[in-house]
Design a protein around this motif. Structure first.
Motif, PDB file in Angstrom:
ATOM      1  N   VAL A 176       0.834  -1.205   0.000  1.00 62.28           N
ATOM      2  CA  VAL A 176       0.000   0.000   0.000  1.00 62.28           C
ATOM      3  C   VAL A 176       0.867   1.254   0.000  1.00 62.28           C
ATOM      4  O   VAL A 176       0.598   2.222  -0.724  1.00 62.28           O
ATOM      5  N   ARG A 177       1.925   1.259   0.801  1.00 61.30           N
ATOM      6  CA  ARG A 177       2.812   2.422   0.825  1.00 61.30           C
ATOM      7  C   ARG A 177       3.529   2.606  -0.503  1.00 61.30           C
ATOM      8  O   ARG A 177       3.759   3.742  -0.935  1.00 61.30           O
ATOM      9  N   ALA A 178       3.898   1.512  -1.143  1.00 58.44           N
ATOM     10  CA  ALA A 178       4.552   1.626  -2.436  1.00 58.44           C
ATOM     11  C   ALA A 178       3.625   2.247  -3.476  1.00 58.44           C
ATOM     12  O   ALA A 178       4.088   2.866  -4.440  1.00 58.44           O
ATOM     13  N   HIS A 179       2.319   2.109  -3.289  1.00 64.19           N
ATOM     14  CA  HIS A 179       1.337   2.692  -4.210  1.00 64.19           C
ATOM     15  C   HIS A 179       0.850   4.062  -3.742  1.00 64.19           C
ATOM     16  O   HIS A 179      -0.131   4.587  -4.283  1.00 64.19           O
ATOM     17  N   GLY A 180       1.506   4.637  -2.733  1.00 69.16           N
ATOM     18  CA  GLY A 180       1.146   5.972  -2.271  1.00 69.16           C
ATOM     19  C   GLY A 180      -0.118   6.033  -1.454  1.00 69.16           C
ATOM     20  O   GLY A 180      -0.740   7.101  -1.359  1.00 69.16           O
ATOM     21  N   GLY A 181      -0.531   4.944  -0.841  1.00 64.35           N
ATOM     22  CA  GLY A 181      -1.736   4.922  -0.023  1.00 64.35           C
ATOM     23  C   GLY A 181      -1.412   4.666   1.433  1.00 64.35           C
ATOM     24  O   GLY A 181      -0.265   4.744   1.872  1.00 64.35           O
ATOM     25  N   ASP A 182      -2.433   4.354   2.192  1.00 65.56           N
ATOM     26  CA  ASP A 182      -2.244   4.027   3.600  1.00 65.56           C
ATOM     27  C   ASP A 182      -3.229   2.951   3.999  1.00 65.56           C
ATOM     28  O   ASP A 182      -4.279   2.770   3.364  1.00 65.56           O
ATOM     29  N   VAL A 183      -2.892   2.205   5.038  1.00 64.67           N
ATOM     30  CA  VAL A 183      -3.728   1.123   5.536  1.00 64.67           C
ATOM     31  C   VAL A 183      -3.893   1.307   7.034  1.00 64.67           C
ATOM     32  O   VAL A 183      -2.943   1.635   7.745  1.00 64.67           O
ATOM     33  N   THR A 184      -5.120   1.140   7.499  1.00 63.03           N
ATOM     34  CA  THR A 184      -5.419   1.263   8.918  1.00 63.03           C
ATOM     35  C   THR A 184      -6.256   0.067   9.354  1.00 63.03           C
ATOM     36  O   THR A 184      -6.928  -0.581   8.537  1.00 63.03           O
ATOM     37  N   ALA A 185      -6.197  -0.213  10.649  1.00 63.71           N
ATOM     38  CA  ALA A 185      -6.972  -1.312  11.219  1.00 63.71           C
ATOM     39  C   ALA A 185      -7.537  -0.874  12.559  1.00 63.71           C
ATOM     40  O   ALA A 185      -6.863  -0.175  13.328  1.00 63.71           O
ATOM     41  N   VAL A 186      -8.770  -1.268  12.815  1.00 64.19           N
ATOM     42  CA  VAL A 186      -9.422  -0.965  14.089  1.00 64.19           C
ATOM     43  C   VAL A 186     -10.108  -2.240  14.575  1.00 64.19           C
ATOM     44  O   VAL A 186     -10.553  -3.069  13.769  1.00 64.19           O
ATOM     45  N   PRO A 187     -10.182  -2.421  15.885  1.00 59.93           N
ATOM     46  CA  PRO A 187     -10.909  -3.587  16.399  1.00 59.93           C
ATOM     47  C   PRO A 187     -12.393  -3.505  16.052  1.00 59.93           C
ATOM     48  O   PRO A 187     -13.001  -2.442  16.094  1.00 59.93           O
ATOM     49  N   ARG A 188     -12.960  -4.638  15.710  1.00 60.95           N
ATOM     50  CA  ARG A 188     -14.389  -4.697  15.374  1.00 60.95           C
ATOM     51  C   ARG A 188     -15.184  -4.994  16.635  1.00 60.95           C
ATOM     52  O   ARG A 188     -14.757  -5.784  17.485  1.00 60.95           O
ATOM     53  N   ASP A 189     -16.334  -4.326  16.754  1.00 63.23           N
ATOM     54  CA  ASP A 189     -17.215  -4.597  17.893  1.00 63.23           C
ATOM     55  C   ASP A 189     -17.661  -6.056  17.870  1.00 63.23           C
ATOM     56  O   ASP A 189     -18.197  -6.545  16.868  1.00 63.23           O
TER      57      ASP A 189
END
Length: 445
Positions: A419-432
């Motif tokens: 994702v970083r190589a493509h100029g983006g970003d990735v995030t993760a959050v805990p699911r309820d």
């Protein structure tokens, strides 16, 4: 053998005041450590070793220290603005004082002299005194008028000086803002072509920018050397692992091999397969962290659909139900890396899910001008403080580094690198209710 405490006790006893006559028997039970082995009670005010106790009043400095502490909390932009305004105001006050004095000198020099030669002497003296009084009155009137009007003008110009000082401070800090923006955009994949390249005279800011660029060049060389080492080492390790797999398969195919030998061969094949997956992951991670060499139009809807179709048998065997919501989402990038990115997310969501009753959601589309790929799954509870560490290589939730039953711990690391190589970003959050929600954001093509 003498105890080390005895010397301190002897010194303490020597420093203890001697009881006077008639007090020895009363003081002896409370005497120093030389008699009953107990230390004397502490004397004087307590001395705190370390941070102050709870409830202790903080030390308060003088007005100058409080003003300095307040000034230190102000941003550098406003510090420069206040400094410019104060300097301009002081220079204006000095100029007003000089003009104030010069007006008196000018009127005094230009005031005409008048004489009455035919008038009596007494009348002449009285007239000269009145003429001198009119001169001083003219000087005072001129100075008062000048001072009142100049102070009003100085206040207005002082406000203008603060505005101009803010603009000047902004222009002075603009190269630093450029350095900050460049540092924020930098990542391991952009070090090869991202530089500040500040234009201008050879001053302190230009020297700072050039030093920063030189540091980026050294970092790029170091990162590239590290990636090449990982890639070369992984290539070198693939050959012996392939040879081991071939030898083990030949040994298992021997009809005369015993059951113990076959069981050992199958165990070694499983270990060899894990090592091969680890080497493949390291190779892909090293490739993902490099600058992209292939940029083609890619529809992430097709990529997500392909990843789901390939992993559908694995999800069915694990008892995981997959739901998809895929819309057209085109971008520019490496199709192989993007497919592996989505496949890793789906595979990770299948592995870390509820047994026999899990669910998995895959979404792709354009949301508010941003390409979104989102993978959510049910599963065990993930603490919020553990989420960011899951993107580090060889990190697993509630698992040791040697626990490789569910993988090598490189899946999310590869996702972040791609994702970083493509100029983006990735995030993760805990699911309820348990599990994770991983969101990839890319620029649409």
């Amino acid at each position: 053998m003498i105890s080390p405490h005895s010397a301190r006790g002897a010194r303490r006893e020597e420093n203890t005041p001697q009881a006077g006559p008639g007090q020895g028997e009363q003081a002896s039970p409370q005497a120093g450590s030389g008699r009953n082995g107990q230390a004397p009670p502490p004397q004087g005010p307590p001395v705190w070793d370390g941070p102050p106790p709870a409830g202790a009043a903080p030390a308060r400095g003088g007005p100058l220290e409080r003003a300095r502490a307040l000034f230190d909390r102000i941003s550098i932009r406003w510090r420069l603005t206040i400094t410019y305004g104060l300097l301009f105001f002081l220079a204006g006050m000095l100029l007003v004082f000089v003009i104030y004095m010069m007006v008196g000198w000018a009127i005094n020099e230009a005031w005409p002299g008048v004489s009455l030669p035919d008038a009596p002497l007494a009348y002449e003296q009285r007239f000269q005194q009145e003429w001198l009084w009119w001169k001083h009155a003219a000087i005072d009137e001129a100075r008062d008028a000048l001072l009142s009007r100049t102070l009003l003008a100085l206040v207005g110009v002082g406000i203008l000086a603060i505005v101009i000082g803010y603009v000047v401070a902004d222009r002075a800090l603009r190269p630093i803002q450029q350095m900050t923006a460049t540092a924020r955009r930098l990542s391991g994949s952009t070090l090869a072509h991202e530089r500040i390249a500040l234009k201008g005279p050879d001053d302190e800011l230009k020297e700072l920018a050039d030093t920063f660029d030189a540091m980026l060049t050294r970092l790029n060389v170091a990162f590239d050397t590290q990636r090449r080492f990982v890639a070369n080492a992984s290539h070198e390790l693939r050959t012996p692992l392939t040879i081991n797999r071939t030898v083990l398969e030949i040994a298992l195919g021997d009809p005369e091999a015993s059951e113990d030998l076959k069981a050992l061969g199958r165990t070694l094949l499983e270990v060899n397969a894990r090592n091969e997956r680890l080497i493949e992951g390291l190779l892909l991670l090293a490739r993902s962290e490099r600058e992209l060499s292939v940029r083609k139009p890619v529809d992430m809807r097709d990529v997500a659909r392909t990843a789901v179709e390939q992993l559908a048998p694995v999800a069915e065997a694990a008892g995981v139900t997959i739901s998809t919501e895929l819309q057209k989402a085109e971008t520019l990038g490496d199709p192989v890396l993007l497919e592996r990115c989505v496949s890793n997310l789906v595979e990770n969501a299948i592995k870390h899910n509820l047994p026999d009753s899990g669910h998995l959601w895959v979404r792709a589309g354009i949301v508010e001008g941003v390409l979104i790929v989102q993978v959510a799954n049910t599963g065990p509870h993930v603490p919020a403080y553990e989420v960011n560490s899951l993107f580090e290589p060889f990190r697993r939730l509630n698992a040791d580094r040697v626990d490789s039953s569910k993988g090598a711990g490189l899946g999310l690391s590869i996702v972040r690198a791609v994702v970083r190589a493509h100029g983006g970003d990735v995030t993760a959050v805990p699911r309820d209710g348990g599990g994770l929600v991983v969101t990839v954001r890319l620029q649409p093509g």
